[in-house]
Design a protein around this motif. Structure first.
Motif, short mmCIF file in Angstrom:
data_model
loop_
_atom_site.label_atom_id
_atom_site.label_comp_id
_atom_site.label_asym_id
_atom_site.label_seq_id
_atom_site.Cartn_x
_atom_site.Cartn_y
_atom_site.Cartn_z
N GLY A 78 10.83 26.81 -42.81
CA GLY A 78 10.98 25.18 -43.68
C GLY A 78 9.53 25.89 -44.37
N GLY A 79 8.48 25.78 -43.88
CA GLY A 79 7.14 26.45 -43.94
C GLY A 79 6.98 27.52 -44.85
N ILE A 80 7.92 28.55 -44.46
CA ILE A 80 7.63 30.02 -45.38
C ILE A 80 8.50 29.74 -46.51
N GLY A 81 9.32 28.61 -46.92
CA GLY A 81 10.01 28.46 -47.95
C GLY A 81 9.37 27.58 -48.78
N LEU A 82 7.99 26.92 -48.52
CA LEU A 82 7.09 26.40 -49.41
C LEU A 82 6.23 27.18 -49.63
N VAL A 83 5.99 28.00 -49.27
CA VAL A 83 4.91 29.19 -49.31
C VAL A 83 5.40 29.85 -50.89
N LEU A 84 7.01 29.95 -50.38
CA LEU A 84 7.92 30.52 -51.62
C LEU A 84 7.76 29.22 -53.26
N LEU A 85 7.98 28.74 -52.89
CA LEU A 85 7.75 27.63 -53.64
C LEU A 85 6.61 28.01 -54.82
N ILE A 86 5.32 27.83 -53.87
CA ILE A 86 4.31 27.75 -54.28
C ILE A 86 3.50 29.20 -54.90
N ALA A 87 4.56 30.29 -54.89
CA ALA A 87 4.02 31.57 -55.53
C ALA A 87 4.84 31.13 -56.64
N CYS A 88 6.42 30.78 -57.03
CA CYS A 88 6.72 30.86 -57.87
C CYS A 88 6.44 30.22 -58.84
N ALA A 111 0.34 23.48 -50.70
CA ALA A 111 -0.51 23.87 -49.46
C ALA A 111 -1.07 22.77 -48.35
N LEU A 112 -1.69 21.83 -49.20
CA LEU A 112 -1.76 20.77 -48.33
C LEU A 112 -1.10 20.30 -47.29
N VAL A 113 0.41 20.21 -47.28
CA VAL A 113 1.18 19.59 -46.25
C VAL A 113 1.79 20.75 -45.44
N LEU A 114 1.43 22.94 -46.20
CA LEU A 114 1.54 23.19 -44.15
C LEU A 114 -0.38 23.57 -43.74
N LEU A 115 -1.21 23.03 -44.05
CA LEU A 115 -2.38 23.45 -43.32
C LEU A 115 -2.40 21.85 -42.70
N VAL A 116 -1.63 20.98 -43.40
CA VAL A 116 -1.65 20.12 -42.44
C VAL A 116 -1.05 20.61 -40.76
N SER A 117 -0.03 20.96 -40.97
CA SER A 117 0.87 21.18 -40.16
C SER A 117 0.26 22.66 -39.24
N ALA A 125 0.10 29.11 -39.41
CA ALA A 125 -1.12 29.56 -39.93
C ALA A 125 -1.52 30.85 -40.76
N LEU A 126 -0.33 31.71 -40.60
CA LEU A 126 -0.24 32.65 -41.58
C LEU A 126 0.21 31.48 -43.58
N ALA A 127 1.56 30.64 -43.16
CA ALA A 127 2.16 30.43 -43.97
C ALA A 127 0.76 29.49 -44.51
N GLY A 128 -0.01 28.33 -43.93
CA GLY A 128 -0.74 27.84 -44.58
C GLY A 128 -1.86 28.97 -45.15
N GLY A 129 -2.56 29.59 -44.44
CA GLY A 129 -3.48 30.69 -45.51
C GLY A 129 -2.58 31.19 -46.25
#
Length: 883
Positions: free
Chosen positions: A354-364, A505-511, A762-766
């Motif tokens: 789920g975390g890396i999926g959010l990164v993909l959405l941000i990239a899109c 990004a905030l969701v991932l950084l909070v996680s 942390a990598l996903a959040g970064g």
């Protein structure tokens, strides 16, 4: 000054009039050209239709029309692809940024999916894996689950079951000690990892030997010759792949055994990858609850049906006390073999997915924002295409095709990133992560990557295609001038994308922040021992024939201990049945005298069998009473020590436990002579279990596989271990050492899963932070460039630099604060899925939310300040001429 400003405005309006006139002239010219082209095309089509009718009739006409349409479609698609590639080559900086952004998102998603695929999705590497089950016991009456079987349950299930096609026992070791054997007669003594199996195990897994044969019932009969099978790796290493290895005899624990078979190269039993030999479990030697069972269900039956059938058979065990079944509430635990092997790791993997999926959405979202900016610069081109007869669908298709090409290029590069990232993931993953060797990029992963690539291309390509494809040609021609600011409606889509990026990004950084808080909390938990990096541990395995003489074993253990203690820089040494945190300790019901409840089994307690000086070596504090003495072991005095939490549970004060009696049965009471500190044997994330420490002479099972420990400043060095090996070989030259680790190894391993989850999040959040801030910076920078004329007018009318700075920064911070609000709301709902991974912190921890929001806002402020600062340096005169 006023005259100068009026002159500037007059020149500006005159210029607009000229542009309008040119615009109208160009549109009328285009309309004439378009009409002529349409008439010419209609006349040609009519001529072709008449010719086809004359030649072959109406059916041939229809077929010809279909062929022409197909040819035109293919030709048009090829032309659009070539045009899209030229556009991408022409804008290399845009293409590079977009491709790299997509490659990071798709590559990260592919790497994590490869892990999920290898562990959770792919079936076990056996025939008909869905029919394979693990058979164990649950004892909720004493709070014990997934207990192994005894020989009695095995025989009953094998003979009475109506759901098992076959069932077999396997033995991996007593407690947490890996089952193994000493191989001698080939030079230096070798300790080889082993697996004990009954004759049915390999047939249940449908494993055919590469050479020789498998075990049969005859190998299990009393008096039968000792046999063994060897793995492919051991066969290649030890015998060089020689086929004549079948029939050879080697010494296993001092007894000659004949090699009857070689297992296939791909054979792997569950998750044991370093096996060397397989030994038959002889029925007459089976004892205790020490064996796990694997079974194959009959065709069409389910684990639930097998569980009900096993529950029917348990009362048939007439040799077992009925009271035991009633009080312990013994029930079978039949579960799919894959589920047993994986355990609870699926929760962690789905969180990471789920975390890396959010990164993909941000990239899109980032690429969609870039495309919106790029398409804004192509308004004149799109307007001309529309004026020349291009339909909205055709224009939308060409824009979407460019997006798909970007996605394909990004997906291909992302696949390379995934390959490298997957190797890093496997290296960082905990060593006990199940099915680690099944993680790879296979056909399903490639199909997933292709699907993600296409979906991502459609996702970020849909917005610019739908937004601009239907634009009127006149509008595009009028608004194509660079001097005209983009409309609010045009900015609205990009602003929404920025809000989404900041929120995700905030969701991932909070996680990530919650996992950091968890790791900090775990490192501040005192494990119960001190300076673990200075404690060296290792195991020694004595041959089975020595078990028949426990006094001899004790003398040899004591002699080894004396030799180790004499090594320079060794301050203390001891031995035990298990090392704290190595999963080797057992849990057994423990009676406390004067607290025995009639008709109720006592709760299970963690049990360690230890020697004198064990607590000193481990750094476990003695809170009351005394340590064990060698006289206690030699004279077999009925004594024991308990942990502080067990003492407080019954007597409130540790000192009050001294002199009290505990035992495994009412006929074997032992006096408590000491109370020691609590040890987090299950890891610092779990509460320290109530523990009893028995003299190691009370257990022959641990006397033959003792775990030695020594405290030294040289722990972990090869020079120390060379001296230790000499100390052991001076007692018996056929005793190899195995499982050589410092105590810090087990302490670190207990937090490995938390560390792995922390690093991944942390990598996903970064990545999310970088992509989100880049997206915000891009929108603000483009907004400044589009508003150059407006800023010039403001400054010409007297606006100060600080006013311009505030204007730009406030616009960016407005979007940031909305994104932070959206992210906080999303994090409050999503972080509850992390609750099972957290320790010492709640999913709604206010401090984490405040700190992360502040950091994100601060970085966003910097991203807004840079283009705002650039805007304040604009010359009003140049800005008013800006086009």
């Amino acid at each position: 000054m006023a005259k100068r400003i009026l002159s500037l405005f007059r020149n500006l309006f005159c210029k607009r009039d000229i542009e309008q006139a040119l615009d109208d002239e160009l549109r009328s010219t285009l309309e004439v050209l378009t009409q002529e082209k349409i008439e010419q095309g209609l006349s040609q089509a009519a001529a072709r239709r008449e010719a086809l009718i004359e030649i072959g009739g109406i059916e041939q006409v229809k077929e010809g029309v279909r062929a022409v349409r197909a040819g035109h479609f293919v030709e048009g698609l090829a032309r659009d692809i070539r045009y899209a590639l030229r556009q991408l080559r022409r804008n290399r900086s845009f293409t590079a940024v977009a491709v790299l952004t997509l490659a990071l998102g798709i590559g990260g998603t592919t790497a994590i999916f490869s892990v999920v695929n290898g562990i959770l999705i792919q079936p076990l590497p056996y025939s008909h894996p869905a029919r394979l089950v693990e058979v164990g016991l649950d004892l909720p009456g004493i709070n014990q689950f997934n207990w192994p079987l005894s020989p009695l349950e095995y025989v009953t299930f094998r003979e009475q079951s109506s759901t098992f096609e076959d069932i077999g026992l396997y033995y991996t070791g007593f407690g947490g000690n890996l089952y193994s054997a000493n191989v001698t007669g080939f030079g230096r003594p070798e300790h080889v990892p082993a697996l004990g199996v009954t004759d049915g195990v390999l047939s249940i897994l449908e494993v055919t030997p590469l050479l020789g044969r498998s075990f049969t019932r005859a190998d299990d009969e009393p008096g039968s010759p000792d046999t063994l099978m060897i793995t492919y790796g051991y066969w290649r290493t030890k015998f060089g792949g020689d086929h004549s290895a079948i029939g050879k005899t080697i010494d296993i624990d001092g007894k000659p055994s004949t090699i009857i078979g070689v297992l296939p190269q791909r054979f792997r039993f569950l998750d044991m990858t370093d096996l060397g030999i397989l030994l038959p479990l002889k029925t007459q030697s089976l004892r205790g609850y020490n064996y796990f069972a694997v079974a194959r269900l009959k065709t069409g039956l389910t684990p639930a049906e097998a569980n009900a059938d096993a529950a029917r058979m348990i009362p048939m065990e007439v040799d077992r006390p009925v009271e035991f079944f009633k009080e312990a509430r013994v029930t079978p635990n039949v579960q799919p073999l894959k589920q047993y092997l994986i355990g609870d790791i699926g929760k962690v993997l789905w969180v990471l997915t789920g975390g890396i999926g959010l990164v993909l959405l941000i990239a899109c979202a980032n690429v969609a924002s870039l495309l919106l900016v790029r398409v804004e610069g192509r308004q004149q081109e799109l307007a001309i295409r529309a004026a020349l007869g291009g339909s909205p669908g055709r224009i939308a298709g060409s824009l979407l095709l460019e997006s798909l090409l970007l996605a394909v290029i990004g997906g291909a590069l992302g696949l390379l990133f995934a390959y490298g990232g997957l190797r890093a993931l496997v290296a960082l993953a905990p060593s006990d992560l199940p099915r680690l060797n099944d993680i790879r990029i296979d056909g399903l992963v490639l199909l997933f990557t292709l699907s993600v690539t296409i979906v991502a291309g459609l996702l970020f390509g849909a917005m610019p295609a739908l937004r601009y494809a239907g634009g009127r040609s006149g509008t595009g021609l009028r608004e194509a001038g660079r001097s005209v600011s983009a409309s609010r409606k045009r900015h609205r889509a990009r602003n929404a994308l920025v809000v989404v990026q900041v929120g995700l990004a905030l969701v991932l950084l909070v996680s990530s922040g919650l996992m950091i808080r968890t790791f900090q909390a775990l490192t501040h938990v005192q494990p119960g021992f001190t300076a673990p990096a200075q404690v060296e541990t290792f195991h020694v395995h004595f041959p089975p024939e020595m078990i028949k003489a426990p006094e001899r074993l004790l003398r040899m253990d004591h002699a080894i201990l004396d030799n180790i203690a004499a090594i320079p820089d060794v301050s203390s040494a001891g031995f035990s049945g298990a090392v704290p945190m190595d999963a080797g300790a057992e849990s057994d019901p423990v009676l406390v005298k004067d607290h025995v409840l009639q008709g109720q089994l006592p709760p299970a307690r963690r049990s360690f069998w230890v020697s004198p000086s064990f607590f000193k070596t481990m750094g476990i504090p003695l809170l009351a009473g005394r340590d064990l003495a060698w006289d206690d072991l030699v004279n077999k005095r009925p004594v024991a020590l308990v942990s502080e939490n067990l003492a407080r549970e019954y007597w409130q004060n540790p000192s009050d436990a001294l002199g009290k009696q505990i035992g495994g049965s009412p006929k074997a009471w032992r006096q408590i002579v000491g109370v020691v500190g609590n040890v987090h044997d299950d890891g610092t994330s779990q509460e320290a279990p109530a523990t009893v420490y028995w003299p190691i002479t009370d257990s022959d099972d641990f006397l033959d596989t003792p775990a030695f420990a020594l405290r030294s400043t040289r722990a972990g060095t090869e020079s120390l271990m060379n001296e230790v090996r000499q100390a052991v070989s001076s007692v018996d030259s056929d005793l190899p050492l195995y499982q050589v680790h410092t105590l810090d190894y087990y302490y670190t391993k207990s937090m490995a899963l938390t560390s792995f989850t922390l690093v991944m999040l942390a990598l996903a959040g970064g990545m999310a932070l970088i992509l989100g801030i880049v997206g915000l910076y891009g929108v603000i920078a483009h907004s400044v460039s589009q508003r150059t004329h407006e800023i010039g007018v403001r400054m010409a009318l007297g606006a100060q630099k600080n006013d311009v700075l505030k204007l730009v920064v406030n616009g960016g911070m407005y979007l940031t604060l909305i994104g932070v609000g959206v992210g906080v709301a999303g994090a409050l709902g999503l972080t509850r899925f992390l609750s099972s991974l957290l320790y010492g912190v709640k999913p709604t921890d206010p401090l984490t939310f405040v700190v992360v929001s502040s950091i994100l806002t601060g970085v966003a402020l910097l991203a807004c300040y840079i283009p705002a600062r650039r805007a304040t340096k604009a010359d009003p005169i140049v800005a008013l001429r800006y086009e």
